[in-house]
Design a protein around this motif. Structure first.
Motif, PDB file in Angstrom:
ATOM      1  N   THR A   1     -45.297  -0.974 -40.815  1.00  0.00           N
ATOM      2  CA  THR A   1     -45.241  -0.863 -39.355  1.00  0.00           C
ATOM      3  C   THR A   1     -46.454  -1.434 -38.629  1.00  0.00           C
TER       4      THR A   1
ATOM      5  N   ASN B   1     -43.631   0.702 -34.301  1.00  0.00           N
ATOM      6  CA  ASN B   1     -44.342  -0.452 -34.853  1.00  0.00           C
ATOM      7  C   ASN B   1     -45.650  -0.632 -34.084  1.00  0.00           C
TER       8      ASN B   1
ATOM      9  N   THR C   1     -37.127  -1.185 -32.651  1.00  0.00           N
ATOM     10  CA  THR C   1     -38.080  -0.076 -32.773  1.00  0.00           C
ATOM     11  C   THR C   1     -39.171  -0.216 -31.718  1.00  0.00           C
TER      12      THR C   1
END
Length: 486
Positions: free
Chosen positions: A154, A124, A12
């Motif tokens: 996150t 994130n 991510t």
């Protein structure tokens, strides 16, 4: 070849927000490692690095400063077009933000920039604070008020530790529990970056045991089999001019090294986590720290010795006769029916620089082995943290000790990296297992203050002494033991 006990690589995209990007730590250490991680494709595609400062500036000036620092460190030579291209690609993912985390209004430019980069909140977010600890509480409150910590799945805040007293640690823990539980982690380069300590999870619960003939280290380290543990760290260098070190109030080496050293027995003695998530490992490590206490609080002279090398007062800076440059302490680990002793020693101005942990085992039975009845019985497990990271198991065969040892390179087939290299990669991978939590910090500072407040003399030892003062060297002798250097 063995596999690491760690999370998979991140996929991510990340918004890495760097507070204090003009700090000495960022410019001398963190920037180089972030660049190396970028070169190794550790940053997922689409990631951004935000360079935050309260002082006015602009993105191009910040990028030029980064380019200059990386060039001066030798990354981009004129004859290496690939390295120069990588510097350009890395700096292009950086943007400057003028923001002051000390006030709610000051955080707004950062809030706006992150909303612009990640309007759907899918990235994130790592907020890395290379800042003085005095601003931590205000920073956390303002980040939370701006909605930047709204999603605990996150958003992380990484603090360069710096907090050295229990009052500040308690205030941090209370705030974190109130506004952002499990989102604040503290940097400690010992458990995160020291290669041998990173081996402990693989040794206890992973596949490292197979190289030692099937010894069940989980049973050995997590139960009655441990007789006592020694952790010692000696440095052949002087203190120098370190204002935060050079006063009785600062705690000297007691506060400087004890938090690092306590992480070693915590990883060695912790019980098997309920689950092998970051939270599960953190809780098991915290439970181990909570089980530690001073051996004789009513008679500290029997379990604490403080020292100062002879030439310390002649060095540059403001020195004090009560500042400890060396200490030894005996703690008790109480978990289950059988308490065991933990001996700590740390000394600057010693004969040589080394850090080792020695686990002494009781006589054991064959049931602790996964294979057939052994011819050799484990006697000592030695973890050499530095200068040569390796793990050794000493077997007893009759009256003889036999050693099997493996270096980190032999076990994993890769060179040892910088401590911060492992730590920053763990941030990217959201692998929080070996970070220090605010609860860890409070437990450590309370124990440190118990040692520091003991009414024992600070005795002098010659520069180059092996174990510091005679009192430090003799501390295990009260239990008919010696410091072990295998």
């Amino acid at each position: 070849m063995l596999t690491h006990f760690q999370h998979p690589a991140a996929i991510t995209p990340v918004i890495w927000t760097q507070f204090g990007f003009t700090s000495n730590l960022f410019q001398t250490t963190l920037l180089s490692i972030l660049f190396q991680l970028f070169r190794q494709d550790k940053f997922p595609k689409g990631s951004k690095i935000l360079l935050v400062s309260p002082d006015p500036g602009n993105t191009e000036a910040a990028r030029n400063e980064v380019r200059k620092i990386l060039q001066e460190k030798g990354f981009g030579k004129c004859f290496d077009p690939q390295a120069n291209a990588q510097i350009e690609d890395c700096t292009n993912m950086m943007e400057f933000v003028c923001a002051n985390v000390s006030t709610q209004e000051g955080v707004q430019p950062l809030q706006q920039k992150i909303a612009e980069l990640d309007p759907d909140g899918k990235f994130n977010r790592i907020f890395y604070a290379a800042l003085p600890p005095v601003v931590y509480l205000a920073m956390l409150k303002n980040l939370q008020a701006a909605g930047l910590l709204a999603n605990p799945e996150t958003s992380w805040v990484i603090l360069e530790k710096g907090i050295k007293d229990s009052e500040s640690a308690r205030a941090l823990l209370q705030l974190v529990e109130k506004i952002c539980p499990q989102q604040v982690l503290l940097m400690d380069h010992y458990p995160l970056g020291k290669a041998t300590l990173r081996l402990m999870l693989a040794l206890r619960f992973g596949d490292l045991a197979k190289v030692f003939g099937g010894v069940d280290f989980e049973a050995l380290c997590g139960g009655y089999a441990v007789e006592y543990i020694q952790v010692w760290n000696t440095e052949a260098k002087r203190v120098g001019n370190r204002p935060f070190f050079d006063s009785p109030e600062s705690g000297g080496l007691v506060r400087d090294m004890t938090p690092h050293l306590l992480q070693i027995p915590a990883l060695t003695l912790m019980q098997r986590p309920d689950c092998f998530s970051s939270t599960g490992i953190q809780q098991a490590k915290l439970d181990a720290l909570k089980a530690l206490a001073l051996a004789n609080p009513e008679n500290p002279a029997r379990c604490i010795a403080l020292g100062q090398y002879a030439s310390y007062l002649d060095e540059e800076g403001t020195k004090d006769t009560r500042t400890a440059t060396g200490f030894a302490a005996k703690l008790i680990y109480q978990s289950g029916d059988a308490p065991l002793a933990l001996y700590l020693l740390s000394a600057k101005g010693a004969a040589k620089g080394a850090c080792k942990a020695v686990v002494s085992f009781r006589p054991i039975t064959p049931r602790l082995f996964q294979s057939a009845e052994p011819l050799f019985v484990p006697r000592f497990l030695v973890l050499e943290v530095q200068p040569n990271p390796q793990v050794s198991l000493w077997y007893q065969m009759g009256g003889e000790l036999i050693r099997r040892h493996f270096s980190y390179q032999e076990l994993y087939g890769e060179p040892i990296r910088e401590a911060y290299d492992y730590a920053l990669e763990a941030c990217l991978n959201r692998d929080a297992a070996l970070f220090v939590t605010p609860e860890d910090l409070l437990q450590s500072t309370q124990l440190i203050e118990t040692i520091q407040s003991a009414n024992v003399p600070v005795n002098i030892y010659p520069f180059g002494a092996v174990w510091g003062t005679p009192e430090m060297e003799d501390l295990p002798n009260k239990d008919n033991r010696n410091w072990i250097n295998l």
